[in-house]
Design a protein around this motif. Structure first.
Motif, PDB file in Angstrom:
ATOM      1  N   UNK A 173       0.826  -1.204   0.000  1.00 40.75           N
ATOM      2  CA  UNK A 173       0.000   0.000   0.000  1.00 40.75           C
ATOM      3  C   UNK A 173       0.860   1.253   0.000  1.00 40.75           C
ATOM      4  N   UNK A 174       0.578   2.166  -0.949  1.00 37.14           N
ATOM      5  CA  UNK A 174       1.341   3.403  -1.106  1.00 37.14           C
ATOM      6  C   UNK A 174       0.373   4.584  -1.058  1.00 37.14           C
ATOM      7  N   UNK A 175       0.671   5.589  -0.217  1.00 34.10           N
ATOM      8  CA  UNK A 175      -0.137   6.795  -0.114  1.00 34.10           C
ATOM      9  C   UNK A 175       0.555   7.912  -0.887  1.00 34.10           C
ATOM     10  N   UNK A 176      -0.033   8.359  -2.036  1.00 30.89           N
ATOM     11  CA  UNK A 176       0.612   9.402  -2.850  1.00 30.89           C
ATOM     12  C   UNK A 176       0.811  10.694  -2.066  1.00 30.89           C
ATOM     13  N   UNK A 177       1.816  11.515  -2.447  1.00 29.72           N
ATOM     14  CA  UNK A 177       2.150  12.712  -1.678  1.00 29.72           C
ATOM     15  C   UNK A 177       1.167  13.871  -1.799  1.00 29.72           C
ATOM     16  N   UNK A 178       0.345  13.914  -2.816  1.00 24.31           N
ATOM     17  CA  UNK A 178      -0.607  15.012  -2.973  1.00 24.31           C
ATOM     18  C   UNK A 178      -1.723  14.933  -1.936  1.00 24.31           C
ATOM     19  N   UNK A 179      -2.328  16.084  -1.611  1.00 21.54           N
ATOM     20  CA  UNK A 179      -3.405  16.079  -0.621  1.00 21.54           C
ATOM     21  C   UNK A 179      -4.668  15.475  -1.219  1.00 21.54           C
ATOM     22  N   UNK A 180      -5.392  14.733  -0.393  1.00 17.11           N
ATOM     23  CA  UNK A 180      -6.655  14.128  -0.816  1.00 17.11           C
ATOM     24  C   UNK A 180      -6.514  12.906  -1.701  1.00 17.11           C
ATOM     25  N   UNK A 181      -5.330  12.393  -1.868  1.00 15.06           N
ATOM     26  CA  UNK A 181      -5.103  11.218  -2.720  1.00 15.06           C
ATOM     27  C   UNK A 181      -5.491   9.949  -1.972  1.00 15.06           C
ATOM     28  N   UNK A 182      -5.945   8.957  -2.713  1.00 10.74           N
ATOM     29  CA  UNK A 182      -6.299   7.675  -2.114  1.00 10.74           C
ATOM     30  C   UNK A 182      -5.121   6.716  -2.201  1.00 10.74           C
ATOM     31  N   UNK A 183      -5.088   5.788  -1.257  1.00 10.81           N
ATOM     32  CA  UNK A 183      -4.045   4.767  -1.235  1.00 10.81           C
ATOM     33  C   UNK A 183      -4.069   3.965  -2.531  1.00 10.81           C
ATOM     34  N   UNK A 184      -2.863   3.665  -3.046  1.00 12.42           N
ATOM     35  CA  UNK A 184      -2.728   2.782  -4.205  1.00 12.42           C
ATOM     36  C   UNK A 184      -2.201   1.447  -3.697  1.00 12.42           C
ATOM     37  N   UNK A 185      -2.770   0.369  -4.210  1.00 11.82           N
ATOM     38  CA  UNK A 185      -2.339  -0.962  -3.801  1.00 11.82           C
ATOM     39  C   UNK A 185      -1.742  -1.663  -5.021  1.00 11.82           C
ATOM     40  N   UNK A 186      -0.540  -2.190  -4.834  1.00 13.37           N
ATOM     41  CA  UNK A 186       0.140  -2.906  -5.906  1.00 13.37           C
ATOM     42  C   UNK A 186       0.312  -4.351  -5.456  1.00 13.37           C
ATOM     43  N   UNK A 187      -0.075  -5.277  -6.328  1.00 13.76           N
ATOM     44  CA  UNK A 187       0.034  -6.705  -6.023  1.00 13.76           C
ATOM     45  C   UNK A 187       1.312  -7.266  -6.641  1.00 13.76           C
ATOM     46  N   UNK A 188       2.133  -7.889  -5.823  1.00 20.54           N
ATOM     47  CA  UNK A 188       3.355  -8.576  -6.241  1.00 20.54           C
ATOM     48  C   UNK A 188       4.285  -7.725  -7.105  1.00 20.54           C
ATOM     49  N   UNK A 189       4.739  -6.569  -6.607  1.00 16.94           N
ATOM     50  CA  UNK A 189       5.674  -5.776  -7.417  1.00 16.94           C
ATOM     51  C   UNK A 189       7.008  -6.506  -7.555  1.00 16.94           C
ATOM     52  N   UNK A 190       7.684  -6.266  -8.678  1.00 18.83           N
ATOM     53  CA  UNK A 190       8.986  -6.901  -8.924  1.00 18.83           C
ATOM     54  C   UNK A 190      10.038  -6.353  -7.969  1.00 18.83           C
ATOM     55  N   UNK A 191       9.911  -5.089  -7.573  1.00 10.75           N
ATOM     56  CA  UNK A 191      10.838  -4.449  -6.648  1.00 10.75           C
ATOM     57  C   UNK A 191      10.161  -3.242  -6.024  1.00 10.75           C
ATOM     58  N   UNK A 192      10.782  -2.724  -4.999  1.00 11.48           N
ATOM     59  CA  UNK A 192      10.367  -1.474  -4.359  1.00 11.48           C
ATOM     60  C   UNK A 192      11.637  -0.634  -4.261  1.00 11.48           C
ATOM     61  N   UNK A 193      11.557   0.636  -4.671  1.00 15.11           N
ATOM     62  CA  UNK A 193      12.723   1.525  -4.580  1.00 15.11           C
ATOM     63  C   UNK A 193      12.468   2.529  -3.460  1.00 15.11           C
ATOM     64  N   UNK A 194      13.383   2.560  -2.490  1.00 17.67           N
ATOM     65  CA  UNK A 194      13.253   3.398  -1.299  1.00 17.67           C
ATOM     66  C   UNK A 194      14.084   4.663  -1.471  1.00 17.67           C
ATOM     67  N   UNK A 195      13.479   5.834  -1.166  1.00 17.42           N
ATOM     68  CA  UNK A 195      14.169   7.119  -1.304  1.00 17.42           C
ATOM     69  C   UNK A 195      15.387   7.160  -0.396  1.00 17.42           C
ATOM     70  N   UNK A 196      16.538   7.589  -0.960  1.00 13.76           N
ATOM     71  CA  UNK A 196      17.769   7.724  -0.188  1.00 13.76           C
ATOM     72  C   UNK A 196      18.317   9.139  -0.193  1.00 13.76           C
ATOM     73  N   UNK A 197      18.136   9.859  -1.297  1.00 13.18           N
ATOM     74  CA  UNK A 197      18.709  11.196  -1.364  1.00 13.18           C
ATOM     75  C   UNK A 197      17.890  12.066  -2.300  1.00 13.18           C
TER      76      UNK A 197
END
Length: 190
Positions: free
Chosen positions: A161-185
Motif C-alpha cells: 500500500x502506497x499513499x501518494x504525496x498530494x493532498x486528498x489522494x487515495x491509497x494505491x495498492x500494488x500486487x506482487x511488485x517486482x521491486x520497491x525503490x526506497x528514497x535515499x537522497x
C-alpha cells in the motif's frame, strides 16, 4: 589518478590497521599505507578488496586530478553556520551504500514536499524486505509500465500500500511488485 582511500578511511574513522583487518583476506597496515600514498600500485583487485572493506564502490577510491572533490567546510546549527575543524570530502550521490540498483525519479511538477527540477534517488529492495521501508517514500512498479509513488504505509502478503504525496489522494495498492525503490537522497538545484 589520485586515490581517495585515506579520505574515505578517515571519514569512516578507521585506522590503517582496522582497514587492513577488514580486507578479505586481511593484509597489513603497512600495505594499506603504501596503497594510500601511491608507493604501491592500486590494482583493480586491491580496489575491490579495499572498496568492500570500506563499504563503497571500488570506483569511489580513485578520482581525477582535474575534478576536486567537494568539501564540507561548515555546519549549520541553531546559532548559525559554524566552521568545522578540518574540511572533509562531501558525500556524492554515488557514495550511497547498499546493494540494490539506484534509480532516479525526476520531479517535473510540485507534489507534496517535492519541487520541479528535484531528483529523488532511490535504491531498489526486494519486496520481501518492505517492512523496513514503512513510512518512507517509495517508487513501486505497476503493470503496464506505470508506477505508484508515495509513502509506503502497508504490506500484507503480496500487497503493497502506497499513499501518494498530494493532498486528498487515495491509497494505491500494488500486487506482487517486482521491486520497491526506497528514497535515499534528494538532489535539489537552487
Amino acid at each position: 589518478m589520485i586515490n581517495r582511500i585515506r579520505d574515505i578511511r578517515k571519514s569512516k574513522e578507521m585506522t590503517l590497521a582496522e582497514l587492513a583487518e577488514a580486507c578479505d583476506p586481511p593484509t597489513t597496515a603497512q600495505t594499506i599505507g603504501r596503497l594510500e600514498t601511491g608507493m604501491r600500485n592500486l590494482s583493480l583487485k586491491w580496489m575491490e578488496r579495499i572498496g568492500k572493506a570500506l563499504g563503497v564502490d571500488p570506483e569511489m577510491l580513485v578520482r581525477s586530478e582535474e575534478n576536486a572533490q567537494a568539501q564540507v567546510v561548515a555546519r549549520l546549527q541553531a546559532s548559525g553556520p559554524e566552521a568545522i575543524a578540518r574540511p572533509r570530502d562531501a558525500m556524492v550521490v554515488t557514495d550511497l551504500g547498499g546493494d540494490g540498483l539506484l534509480v532516479v525519479l525526476a520531479i517535473e511538477e510540485s507534489v507534496g514536499e517535492y519541487r520541479p527540477g528535484d531528483q529523488l534517488w532511490l535504491r531498489q529492495i526486494d519486496p520481501e524486505s518492505a517492512q523496513q521501508a514503512i513510512n518512507r517514500d517509495v517508487l513501486v512498479p505497476r503493470p503496464g509500465g506505470r508506477f505508484a509513488f508515495g509513502r509506503l504505509i502497508d504490506r500484507q502478503g503480496s500487497l503493497v500500500g502506497v499513499l501518494p504525496p498530494g493532498s486528498g489522494e487515495k491509497q494505491q495498492v500494488v500486487d506482487s511488485p517486482a521491486w520497491i525503490a526506497v528514497a535515499e537522497m534528494l538532489v535539489r538545484k537552487l
